[in-house]
Scaffold this motif. Structure first.
Motif, mmCIF file in Angstrom:
data_model
loop_
_atom_site.group_PDB
_atom_site.id
_atom_site.type_symbol
_atom_site.label_atom_id
_atom_site.label_comp_id
_atom_site.label_asym_id
_atom_site.label_seq_id
_atom_site.Cartn_x
_atom_site.Cartn_y
_atom_site.Cartn_z
ATOM 1 N N TRP A 153 -2.955 0.151 -3.945
ATOM 2 C CA TRP A 153 -2.746 -1.195 -3.432
ATOM 3 C C TRP A 153 -2.303 -2.121 -4.561
ATOM 4 C CZ3 TRP A 153 -3.806 -2.314 1.771
ATOM 5 C CH2 TRP A 153 -4.516 -1.343 2.474
ATOM 6 N N LEU A 190 -10.828 0.287 4.661
ATOM 7 C CA LEU A 190 -10.528 -0.444 3.434
ATOM 8 C C LEU A 190 -11.726 -0.397 2.498
ATOM 9 C CD1 LEU A 190 -8.936 -3.652 5.019
ATOM 10 C CD2 LEU A 190 -7.756 -1.626 4.171
ATOM 11 N N LEU A 210 -11.976 -4.496 -1.901
ATOM 12 C CA LEU A 210 -10.563 -4.336 -2.231
ATOM 13 C C LEU A 210 -9.946 -5.618 -2.776
ATOM 14 C CD1 LEU A 210 -7.882 -2.752 -2.161
ATOM 15 C CD2 LEU A 210 -7.597 -3.544 0.201
ATOM 16 N N ALA A 235 -9.797 -0.259 -10.169
ATOM 17 C CA ALA A 235 -9.188 -1.532 -9.785
ATOM 18 C C ALA A 235 -8.982 -2.406 -11.015
ATOM 19 C CB ALA A 235 -10.066 -2.254 -8.769
ATOM 20 N N ARG A 289 -7.299 4.506 -5.029
ATOM 21 C CA ARG A 289 -8.413 5.304 -4.520
ATOM 22 C C ARG A 289 -7.895 6.722 -4.302
ATOM 23 N NH1 ARG A 289 -10.889 3.513 1.216
ATOM 24 N NH2 ARG A 289 -8.636 3.273 1.529
ATOM 25 N N ARG A 297 0.841 -1.189 0.000
ATOM 26 C CA ARG A 297 0.000 0.000 0.000
ATOM 27 C C ARG A 297 0.879 1.242 0.000
ATOM 28 N NH1 ARG A 297 -3.796 2.826 4.657
ATOM 29 N NH2 ARG A 297 -5.309 3.787 3.245
#
Length: 227
Positions: A222, A157, A161, A191, A205, A31
């Motif tokens: 991430w 989160l 995710l 994503a 994000r 992250r």
């Protein structure tokens, strides 16, 4: 109190109906969190974990162990950077997933992103303070308060995710400010799934707080890959 572990998976119909596959063997989760500060500077926190997926009766669980943490910050925030680098993240594990891969519990609690709560927090903070009448100074002070409130949204989160439900989504919320000014929160989430698999490859994000032409940015990115 932590959330009790669920029973181990043993051919659960719920999981079978979901059709979701989980990674076999350890994975590496990273992250990169960037929080914008005033004057265009930012603080960047990079963390890496080794994580393991396990099937459970009602979905799956993820356990993790932090491998590294580094912080890039202005010199005047060096003390804060050292604290952040040594801060443990053990309390975010285990993470429990539903049958469709969404996060239902993370560590000690679960709370999905709540724009409405962030908006209310920002409006309350601003209403309780008095600012100089000069327009630019008011903009600057209001924007700082909005940005602080929005930062809490990155503490949670994204619910999907680990098994992204969509490739991209955007959420906008207006904020009413004194003197007829209007502010805005904008969150974008993008994503990408791993090739041939339903789980995460990378996600980003971003949160923008804006008043007129003034804005601040924060983001996290991430990645998930085999070790």
């Amino acid at each position: 109190m932590g959330i009790p572990a669920l029973a181990l998976f043993s051919g659960s119909p719920l999981w079978a109906r979901s059709g979701i596959q989980i990674p076999e063997g350890p994975m590496r989760l990273t992250r990169r969190l960037e929080r914008g500060l005033k004057d265009g500077v930012s603080i960047v926190v990079n963390r890496t974990w080794r994580i393991d997926f396990a099937r459970e009766e009602r979905g799956a669980s993820i356990t993790g162990r932090q491998l590294s943490a580094t912080v890039d910050a202005p010199k005047k925030l060096a003390a804060l950077a050292r604290i952040e680098e040594t801060r443990p993240t053990d309390d975010m594990w285990p993470i429990h997933l539903s049958g469709d891969g969404r996060i239902v519990a993370a560590g000690k609690y679960t709370r999905e992103e709540d724009f409405a709560a962030a908006v209310r927090e920002a409006e309350t903070m601003i209403a309780q303070r008095s600012y100089p009448a000069e327009v630019k100074e008011r903009h600057r002070q209001y924007l700082a308060q909005l940005h602080n409130a929005a930062g809490s949204l990155l503490d949670d989160l994204p619910p999907d995710l680990f098994f992204p439900q969509s490739e991209q989504r955007e959420t906008r919320r207006p904020v009413d400010l004194p003197g007829g000014l209007r502010g805005e929160f904008v969150m974008n989430f993008t994503a990408r799934r791993a090739a041939g698999h339903p789980w995460l490859a990378e996600a980003e994000r971003s949160i923008v707080t804006r008043i007129a032409d003034d804005e601040r940015h924060s983001s996290d990115r991430w990645t998930l890959a085999q070790t």
